[in-house]
Design a protein around this motif. Structure first.
Motif: not given
Length: 263
Positions: A65-85
């Motif tokens: 599925e295109l992540i651009s069309k994914e529900n924000t909360k649903v996507l946040a249950r699939k991937m997490a990010i730790l930014p540089q700062s």
């Protein structure tokens, strides 16, 4: 197996393209490291893959599925990010910061459930930060803080974790501590780890798959034997590298190098 990949991806700021026609895959349940010179598009790629920034054209797909069309909360249950700062956590305790990882699962007034508290405690335990639970985040050392941020990402309960230069500003011991933790999460829990690293020998030691970028394009992608080579490093970094073997892991390592100077 590949769950996450890009197809002819173009990312830029204004009219300037940073990532160009990029098609890459991130192997599932493996550690992928992205290497390249400053400004080559490493962080930009991570931000686009996690939808922090949008892309101009092409596509990023997760589970077909295109992540651009994914529900924000649903996507946040699939991937997490730790930014540089990571943003400042002044005034927060460790437990409070880690609890933010439960946001994708909260409803109504956003109160934490029994399950939320159980996951928070689990994330603290796995990262070895339980003893800091009630301590202010800004009272911790750099390595301790980085582990706490990883705990927050773990509290999100995602299969995929992105990290942008997780060893930045850490001394050698704390760098190793963080990388060994990520390796443990991958091996014992099957987490897919995607991270940007500057240290080539750390990339070779910990990664199953390496993507080498230059000017927003892939120069080489493969295992460390294929990527940590004289030819690839010459093309990506403009260095004349001597490649040897790590006496502990047997993997290739950059022993020394000279700059390749232009005419």
């Amino acid at each position: 197996m590949v769950r996450l990949y890009t197809d002819e991806l173009n990312i830029g700021y204004g009219e300037r393209l940073i990532v160009k026609n990029l098609s890459v895959s991130f192997p599932d349940q493996k550690i992928t490291t992205i290497i390249g010179a400053n400004g080559c598009g490493k962080s930009t790629l991570l931000k686009a893959a996690t939808r922090i920034i949008s892309h101009q054209s092409g596509s990023i797909l997760l589970d077909g599925e295109l992540i651009s069309k994914e529900n924000t909360k649903v996507l946040a249950r699939k991937m997490a990010i730790l930014p540089q700062s990571p943003e400042s956590a002044n005034g927060l305790t460790v437990g409070e910061l880690v609890s933010y990882g439960r946001f994708p699962y909260q409803t109504g007034f956003g109160r934490l459930s029994k399950k939320d508290y159980e996951v928070i405690d689990w994330a603290l335990e796995v990262t070895g930060t339980s003893e800091f639970k009630y301590r202010p985040v800004d009272a911790l050392s750099g390595g301790q803080r980085q582990r706490v941020w990883i705990a927050m990402a773990l509290a999100q309960e995602t299969d995929i974790i992105f990290l942008d230069e997780p060893t930045t500003y850490l001394d050698m011991a704390h760098q190793l501590e963080v990388l060994e933790l990520l390796q443990k999460l991958n091996l014992e829990q099957g987490r897919t780890i995607v991270m940007v690293l500057h240290d080539l020998n750390q990339a070779a030691r910990f990664a199953d798959y390496i993507i080498a970028l230059k000017d927003g394009e892939v120069v080489k992608a493969g295992n460390c034997e294929e990527v940590i080579s004289h030819g690839v490093l010459k093309q990506v970094f403009q260095i004349d590298a001597e490649i040897g073997r790590d006496p502990r892991t047997g993997k290739p390592m950059c022993c020394t190098y000279n700059l390749i100077k232009g005419d």
